[in-house]
Design an enzyme around this catalytic site. Structure first.
Site, PDB file in Angstrom:
ATOM      1  N   SER A  68       0.836  -1.213   0.000  1.00 44.18           N
ATOM      2  CA  SER A  68       0.000   0.000   0.000  1.00 44.18           C
ATOM      3  C   SER A  68       0.867   1.258   0.000  1.00 44.18           C
ATOM      4  CB  SER A  68      -0.971   0.002   1.187  1.00 44.18           C
ATOM      5  OG  SER A  68      -0.296   0.278   2.386  1.00 44.18           O
ATOM      6  N   ASN A  69       2.010   1.220   0.665  1.00 44.14           N
ATOM      7  CA  ASN A  69       2.925   2.376   0.603  1.00 44.14           C
ATOM      8  C   ASN A  69       3.491   2.528  -0.804  1.00 44.14           C
ATOM      9  OD1 ASN A  69       3.516   3.947   3.202  1.00 44.14           O
ATOM     10  ND2 ASN A  69       3.417   1.821   3.920  1.00 44.14           N
ATOM     11  N   LEU A 115      19.006  -5.274   5.123  1.00 42.57           N
ATOM     12  CA  LEU A 115      20.080  -5.125   4.135  1.00 42.57           C
ATOM     13  C   LEU A 115      21.438  -5.197   4.841  1.00 42.57           C
ATOM     14  CD1 LEU A 115      18.444  -2.186   2.160  1.00 42.57           C
ATOM     15  CD2 LEU A 115      18.746  -4.527   1.309  1.00 42.57           C
ATOM     16  N   ASN A 160      13.490   4.483   4.768  1.00 41.36           N
ATOM     17  CA  ASN A 160      12.562   3.431   5.173  1.00 41.36           C
ATOM     18  C   ASN A 160      11.384   4.038   5.929  1.00 41.36           C
ATOM     19  OD1 ASN A 160      11.633   0.758   5.847  1.00 41.36           O
ATOM     20  ND2 ASN A 160      12.537   1.001   7.884  1.00 41.36           N
ATOM     21  N   HIS A 190       8.733   3.118   8.977  1.00 37.84           N
ATOM     22  CA  HIS A 190       8.569   2.166  10.076  1.00 37.84           C
ATOM     23  C   HIS A 190       7.321   2.543  10.888  1.00 37.84           C
ATOM     24  CE1 HIS A 190       9.841  -0.875  12.909  1.00 37.84           C
ATOM     25  NE2 HIS A 190       9.524  -0.034  13.874  1.00 37.84           N
ATOM     26  N   ASP A 206      16.593   0.209  12.004  1.00 38.54           N
ATOM     27  CA  ASP A 206      15.620   1.249  12.381  1.00 38.54           C
ATOM     28  C   ASP A 206      16.232   2.370  13.231  1.00 38.54           C
ATOM     29  OD1 ASP A 206      13.642  -0.198  11.037  1.00 38.54           O
ATOM     30  OD2 ASP A 206      13.097  -1.346  12.812  1.00 38.54           O
ATOM     31  N   GLU A 208       1.037   6.822   7.540  1.00 39.90           N
ATOM     32  CA  GLU A 208       2.246   6.473   6.780  1.00 39.90           C
ATOM     33  C   GLU A 208       2.133   7.022   5.363  1.00 39.90           C
ATOM     34  OE1 GLU A 208       3.604   2.370   6.838  1.00 39.90           O
ATOM     35  OE2 GLU A 208       2.718   2.053   8.795  1.00 39.90           O
TER      36      GLU A 208
HETATM   37  C1  GAR Z   1       3.875  -0.792   6.753  1.00 40.13           C
HETATM   38  O1  GAR Z   1       3.101  -0.583   7.904  1.00 40.13           O
HETATM   39  C2  GAR Z   1       5.327  -0.431   7.014  1.00 40.13           C
HETATM   40  O2  GAR Z   1       5.500   0.648   7.881  1.00 40.13           O
HETATM   41  C3  GAR Z   1       5.822  -1.708   7.651  1.00 40.13           C
HETATM   42  O3  GAR Z   1       5.215  -2.725   6.909  1.00 40.13           O
HETATM   43  C4  GAR Z   1       3.954  -2.265   6.415  1.00 40.13           C
HETATM   44  C5  GAR Z   1       3.916  -2.511   4.930  1.00 40.13           C
HETATM   45  O4  GAR Z   1       2.658  -2.234   4.412  1.00 40.13           O
HETATM   46  N1  GAR Z   1       7.232  -1.788   7.612  1.00 40.13           N
HETATM   47  C6  GAR Z   1       7.955  -2.379   8.562  1.00 40.13           C
HETATM   48  O5  GAR Z   1       7.467  -2.913   9.532  1.00 40.13           O
HETATM   49  C7  GAR Z   1       9.444  -2.355   8.326  1.00 40.13           C
HETATM   50  N2  GAR Z   1      10.126  -2.798   9.464  1.00 40.13           N
HETATM   51  P1  GAR Z   1       2.456  -2.030   2.856  1.00 40.13           P
HETATM   52  O6  GAR Z   1       3.093  -3.254   2.172  1.00 40.13           O
HETATM   53  O7  GAR Z   1       0.977  -1.994   2.676  1.00 40.13           O
HETATM   54  O8  GAR Z   1       3.124  -0.761   2.468  1.00 40.13           O
END
Ligand code: GAR
Length: 191
Positions: free
Chosen positions: A20-21, A97, A111, A113, A149, A178
């Protein structure tokens, strides 16, 4: 980060799942004012929904997996070089990574988070936040450095936790934020 004067910066987005991001960043990147152009979507997960979405949006996709992560990174670095990718956005990329990879893109990987860093680094942030009866959580866009992080924070949004919140409600509300802060953070970097 180098100031951006007109020509959009060639960017890769790394994902592992839903995307979704990614979807949100694709939309943002197509805005005239966006400093980035998404030229590649990479995933270590063949079935990541985000890959299908990127294909629909006619963006180059790449899937690589290998038990040996350094081999995956070696192949990936070669392709990033060939495609002249200059900037990387991690968007739900669930692998860590290596220092070698980060060194090659030092200061050029960011990134998102789902917590108010430096609190709740790592996985299952919402679960841990709820279990600890926190009053606030949030989301953070940060540079990627050699510690998980822990890179310099670019933008952060604080979010109130309600009494009747559960995992589903909270993650949905954080995700919505986000989607707002990721593009804003990119604008900030290149401004
Ligand atoms: C998001 O909430 C992002 O912040 C998190 O995974 C989700 C991905 O959602 N990332 C982490 O936890 C990284 N450590 P998305 O695939 O719908 O963007």
């Amino acid at each position: 980060m180098k100031r951006y004067f007109g020509k959009k910066v060639s960017t890769a987005v790394f994902i592992s799942g839903r995307g979704s991001n990614l979807k949100n960043l694709i939309k943002f990147s197509r805005n005239k004012k966006s400093p980035i152009k998404i030229d590649l979507v990479f995933s270590n997960n063949r079935n990541a929904y985000g890959l299908s979405y990127a294909k629909i949006e006619k963006i180059n996709t790449l899937f690589i997996n290998d038990k040996k992560f350094y081999i995956l990174e070696k192949k990936l670095l070669k392709i990033l070089k060939e495609k002249k990718i200059k900037f990387i956005c991690l968007a739900g990329f669930m692998r860590i990574l290596t220092n070698n990879f980060i060194k090659k893109f030092k200061g050029r990987i960011i990134n998102i988070h789902p917590s108010l860093l430096p609190k709740y680094k790592g996985l299952n942030t919402h679960r841990r936040v709820l279990d600890n009866n926190e009053i606030y959580t949030g989301c953070t866009v940060h540079f990627v450095n050699y510690k998980l992080d822990s890179g310099k924070i670019i933008l952060q949004k604080k979010i109130k936790i309600f009494k009747n919140d559960n995992l589903k409600k909270l993650s949905k509300r954080v995700l919505k934020e986000e989607h707002k802060i990721y593009p804003k953070a990119i604008m900030k970097i290149f401004s």
